[in-house]
Each structure stands twice: as structure tokens, then as C-alpha cells.
Design an enzyme around this catalytic site. Structure first.
Site, PDB file in Angstrom:
ATOM      1  N   MET A   1     -69.021  19.099  35.793  1.00 41.61           N
ATOM      2  CA  MET A   1     -69.387  19.769  34.535  1.00 41.61           C
ATOM      3  C   MET A   1     -70.513  18.994  33.856  1.00 41.61           C
ATOM      4  O   MET A   1     -70.580  17.785  33.923  1.00 41.61           O
ATOM      5  CB  MET A   1     -68.176  19.804  33.612  1.00 41.61           C
ATOM      6  N   CYS A   2     -71.414  19.713  33.235  1.00 43.49           N
ATOM      7  CA  CYS A   2     -72.496  19.116  32.470  1.00 43.49           C
ATOM      8  C   CYS A   2     -72.796  20.054  31.308  1.00 43.49           C
ATOM      9  O   CYS A   2     -72.338  21.179  31.278  1.00 43.49           O
ATOM     10  CB  CYS A   2     -73.767  18.961  33.299  1.00 43.49           C
ATOM     11  N   GLY A   3     -73.562  19.554  30.357  1.00 41.73           N
ATOM     12  CA  GLY A   3     -73.997  20.399  29.249  1.00 41.73           C
ATOM     13  C   GLY A   3     -75.511  20.498  29.228  1.00 41.73           C
ATOM     14  O   GLY A   3     -76.205  19.528  29.542  1.00 41.73           O
TER      15      GLY A   3
END
Lengths: 300, 227
Positions: A1-3
Site C-alpha cells: 500500500m502507498c499513498g
């Protein structure tokens, strides 16, 4: 997951507040990426015939003045520079390749994070809040900015493996997702002369775009080709000199939200990151379609 | 009416207060304010209460709902009303991907558009979308109903079981084993009832019905020689 977060200003009156508007967006994506963070800010353009480079040295005591003098003497050209924590922005009246040669020959382990007329890339390991404070993000001015908060899955947590990745002059890429064919693609791109410094899958996506653009693709064509050649999950945001582009893979399981008002276009992995923007209550908010290229650029 | 401002109270406190109504119901009408894309709002409710969420909700809003009637006055993020058992959820704006995923019962109404995979693995709930739905909607959906008043994206009803799908607009493509089927009187009746329950004013005669061709249900004897 990343933003992922991005902010492109349509209203020039907001340019002095770009960093201040963007900082809470980046920090709000800490849950999605606490390992490292970075951003590419555009503005403060150098004139034609000049090049702007963002350089980094691991030693805070490194003498940027000595490097500037070396470039000045070797190339007999004007050099302006300022430093910000461990990075320095060099503005040089010369061609990019010539300056890069001088830096390489100096052999000081100076990393070139970006090159162009407008772009500056700043990125580090650590919490987004710490990185924003370190570089005084809230005080920065500019026309547009894209950023990334990383939760590493495919490769090590290092500054080099953090986003954005430079993909050519004034171009960079941030990525949420994971590519499954990056090892094979890296080998093929290396044969085409593209250089890689990490085992990171997103760097391969950046290298792919660098290669396609070098081969003469427009940004739109390069992204369309990426849909064919990249296997895996991705939401990309690509910073360009005049704006930014957003593209999701055909499965579109990695999130993305866009918001537009008369003043700005904003992009984020989650709506939460947009809630501090002025006028967001009345903004047009929507999700980008899968396998579709969205571009906002000045002059369009 | 009880108002909870989640800029002051945490999401955990909100959900606990709503869960407590199952033990002893002291308030039937609830309003949640200060909503800024927060995840997991009003999840796991188990009492016939009304909850109005004022703002855009984040992921999994109204998940696992039982009995409660929940209205999101804004957009909803991924997985709204996922695994709902009963009650109702209404989204006044758009819903992101996987709306109503695996929901067993109850009614989900989306007044705007729904993203990809709407009603994925649906197990008996009814979903009415006034706008469009994205690709792979009703993927492996087993029971219940999906009504789309707008258009459907690619691969509608891929690997479908017995969910009934009604679409008024265009279908970009049908998924494996999903076919258009005859709209018989009982289907018009089912759709009419569902549109009424959802409060959506559409002409049932304008819809087409899609369902499973049931070709994937059984082992094909032609493949026996592979063993």
C-alpha cells in the site's frame, strides 16, 4: 500500500500557498505509507538555456559551493544554487548532460534527483510529517506538486527507493501498486540504455516512460504503451513541466480520487487527503476510470 | 436525535455508541457530523435505528449492517455496505468499488454511480444504482438482485450464479457465462417492487434482464479425457 497526492493550481493567486495547501494532503496519507515520503514541486522556472538540478548528498556538511565553483570553472557558465537540508537546487546556464558530467567527474557521491527547467524532487526515509518539516514544505511556492507516501512491498526502504522517480527532463512518476513483470522489463530497458539504481518496481515504470519518451512518444502515447507493457497493479501520477497526468491499470483495484474546482485539480489515493483544500465541499469529486489517461496542463 | 461529531469523538466511540443500541435501544435517530472521508463509519450495527452520515464516507461504511437504516449524505468509499445482512443503506452521491460486496440481505441504494465490482459475490441483498456501474459488477454473484438505471461497464456478471441483473442502459460487455434473458411477467413484478422499495422512478419495461447461462455450473464431460 502507498499513498499518492497531487495538486495542480488553476488559479495563479494560490501559487504562494502551494506548499501550505499540499502539506496536509501528504501527511494525511501517512496511514498508507509511513516508510518514506517525497514530492516533486514545479515552479520557479529557469530561462531557456539554463538547467535546474536537484542534487542530494548524504553529508549535511558537503560543500555545495565547491561543487558550484567546479561547474562554473569547467563550463565557464553562471551557476546559482541554494541548499535545503541535504539537497541543493542548482541552476546552471549550460546543457544538462554537461553539468551531469562535471558532477560525475567530481566523484563526490552526489545524487541527481531531478533535472529540468521547473522540477525539484525532494524525498527521504521517514514519516511524511518529518519530511515535510525537514524541507519546509509548507513554505514552498509553485504551480503544481505531486507526492507519495510509501509502504514498501517490492524492495527495500531506502531514500533511493522512495518516490517520486525522475523519468526525464521535468518529468517524474509516483506509483501505488506493484508490477509483476518488472524484472524482465528492467533487463530489456537496460539493453536500451536505461539506467537503474534500485531493485524497485516503480523505478522500472519510470524507466519505461523515460525510454518511450526518448523514442519519440508523447506523454499520452507513452502511457498508452505502458498499459500494454506493464503487468500488475498501478495507479500512476506523472508530473510534467506544465501539469500532471493520472492513469490506473485496467483492473483498477488501487484507489484514486480526483477533485476539481475553478481554483485547482487535486488527486489523492483517498478522499481524506482532499478534505483540507479550500472549497472541497463544492468541488466536483470523482474516481478516474480504469485504463484511461487523464492530463491537466497549462495552455490546454 | 443524537448527534455525534467525529471531529471530536473517535470512529471507535461512534461505533461503540451505535453497537450499544443493540443491548439497550435508547435512541432511534442518529446523525454523524464532521465526516471527512473517515473509514469504517457505522459498521456492524444490529438494531433498527436510523443513522444519517453527513459528508463523504471512507472505506467500508455501513459494513455488516443488520436492521439499521443508514444514509450517507455524500459519496462513499470502497466496500460500502459490504456483507450487509439486513436493513438498508442509501448513498446520496457516488460509491467507489465493491459496493455491496458479499451482502446477504437488505437494500443498498446508490443515487449516483457505483465504481468497479459493484455487488461482487452478492449473496442475497438487493442493490439499486440510479447511475452507472463499473467493470466486473456482480462478479461471481450468487443470489439477490442488481438494478442499474444507467450503463454497466465491462464483464458484467462474470461467472454469475443466480443473482438477477436488470440494466436499463447499455452493457459494455458481458462476462463469462452471463447472458441476456427474457423479461417475463414475474421479472417485471420483481423489478417494479424493487424500484418502489428504493424510491426510484423508472419504467420497469425499459430494462433488460441478464442472468447466468449456467454453463459453468457442472463439470464438462468433454474434459474427462484430460485425466
Amino acid at each position: 500500500m502507498c499513498g499518492i497526492v497531487g495538486l495542480y493550481l488553476k488559479n495563479p493567486a494560490l501559487e504562494s500557498q502551494l506548499g501550505a495547501l499540499f502539506e496536509p494532503m501528504l501527511i494525511s496519507m501517512t496511514d498508507r505509507g509511513p516508510d518514506s515520503a517525497g514530492f516533486a514541486i514545479y515552479g520557479d522556472e529557469v530561462p531557456d538555456g539554463w538547467i535546474k538540478l536537484t542534487l542530494r548528498h548524504h553529508d549535511l556538511e558537503y560543500s555545495w559551493q565547491a561543487l558550484a565553483d567546479k561547474i562554473k570553472q569547467t563550463l565557464s557558465c553562471d551557476v546559482d544554487w541554494f541548499s535545503n537540508h541535504c539537497v541543493a537546487v542548482f541552476k546552471v546556464q549550460a546543457a544538462a548532460a554537461a553539468v551531469e558530467n562535471v558532477i560525475a567527474e567530481a566523484g563526490d557521491d552526489v545524487l541527481i534527483l531531478s533535472a529540468g527547467q521547473s522540477i525539484e524532487i525532494l524525498k527521504e526515509k521517514g514519516l511524511p510529517q518529518e519530511i515535510a518539516a525537514k524541507f519546509n514544505l509548507s513554505g514552498m511556492k509553485g504551480t503544481h506538486i505531486i507526492g507519495h507516501t510509501r509502504m514498501a512491498t517490492e524492495s527495500a526502504v531506502t531514500m533511493e527507493g522512495s518516490h517520486p522517480f525522475s523519468t526525464g527532463m521535468d518529468l517524474c512518476l509516483v506509483h501505488n501498486g506493484s508490477l509483476s513483470n518488472h524484472n524482465r522489463l528492467r533487463l530489456e530497458l537496460e539493453r536500451q540504455g536505461v539506467k537503474f539504481v534500485t531493485e524497485n518496481d516503480s523505478e522500472v515504470a519510470a524507466g519505461y516512460l523515460t525510454w518511450r519518451l526518448r523514442e519519440g512518444d508523447t506523454l499520452n502515447e507513452a502511457l498508452k504503451n505502458a498499459l500494454k507493457d506493464l503487468d500488475g497493479f498501478f495507479t500512476f501520477t506523472i508530473g510534467t513541466r506544465d501539469g500532471f497526468a493520472v492513469m490506473r491499470d485496467p483492473i483498477a483495484c488501487k484507489p484514486a480520487v480526483l477533485a476539481e474546482t475553478d481554483d485547482y485539480v487535486a488527486m489523492a489515493s483517498e478522499y481524506q487527503a482532499l478534505t483540507t483544500l479550500p472549497g472541497i465541499e463544492n468541488a466536483k469529486v470523482w474516481e478516474p476510470e480504469p485504463a484511461t489517461v487523464y492530463v491537466w496542463e497549462r495552455g490546454q | 436525535m443524537k448527534v455525534i461529531d467525529i471531529e471530536k469523538a473517535s470512529v471507535r466511540e461512534l461505533n461503540q455508541a451505535l453497537h450499544d443500541q443493540h443491548v439497550e435501544c435508547t435512541e432511534r435517530e442518529w446523525e454523524v457530523t464532521g465526516v471527512k472521508g473517515d473509514h469504517n463509519l457505522a459498521v456492524g450495527l444490529d438494531e433498527a435505528i436510523s443513522v444519517h452520515i453527513k459528508g463523504h464516507a471512507g472505506y467500508y461504511c455501513a459494513g455488516m449492517n443488520k436492521k439499521a437504516n443508514i444514509v450517507v449524505h455524500g459519496n462513499a468509499g470502497q466496500g460500502v455496505a459490504e456483507n450487509m445482512m439486513s436493513g438498508s443503506v442509501r448513498v446520496v452521491g457516488d460509491a467507489s468499488q465493491s459496493a455491496g460486496a458479499t451482502a446477504h440481505g437488505g437494500l443498498l441504494v446508490i443515487e449516483g454511480n457505483a465504481g468497479a465490482r459493484c455487488g461482487i459475490s452478492l449473496k442475497g441483498a438487493d442493490i439499486v444504482v440510479k447511475g452507472n456501474v463499473g467493470h466486473m459488477s456482480c462478479f461471481m454473484a450468487q443470489a439477490g438482485t442488481l438494478v442499474v438505471c444507467g450503463d454497466a461497464g465491462d464483464a458484467l456478471g462474470d461467472s454469475l450464479y443466480e443473482t438477477h441483473i436488470y440494466v436499463k442502459g447499455s452493457v459494455k460487455s458481458l462476462g463469462a457465462d452471463c447472458v441476456e434473458k427474457e423479461m417475463r411477467a414475474e421479472h417485471v413484478q420483481e423489478l417494479t417492487d424493487l424500484l418502489n422499495r428504493a424510491g426510484v422512478d423508472e419504467d420497469p419495461a425499459a430494462f433488460k434482464r441478464y442472468g447466468s447461462a449456467r454453463n459453468l455450473y457442472n463439470f464438462k464431460v468433454d474434459n474427462a479425457s484430460a485425466y
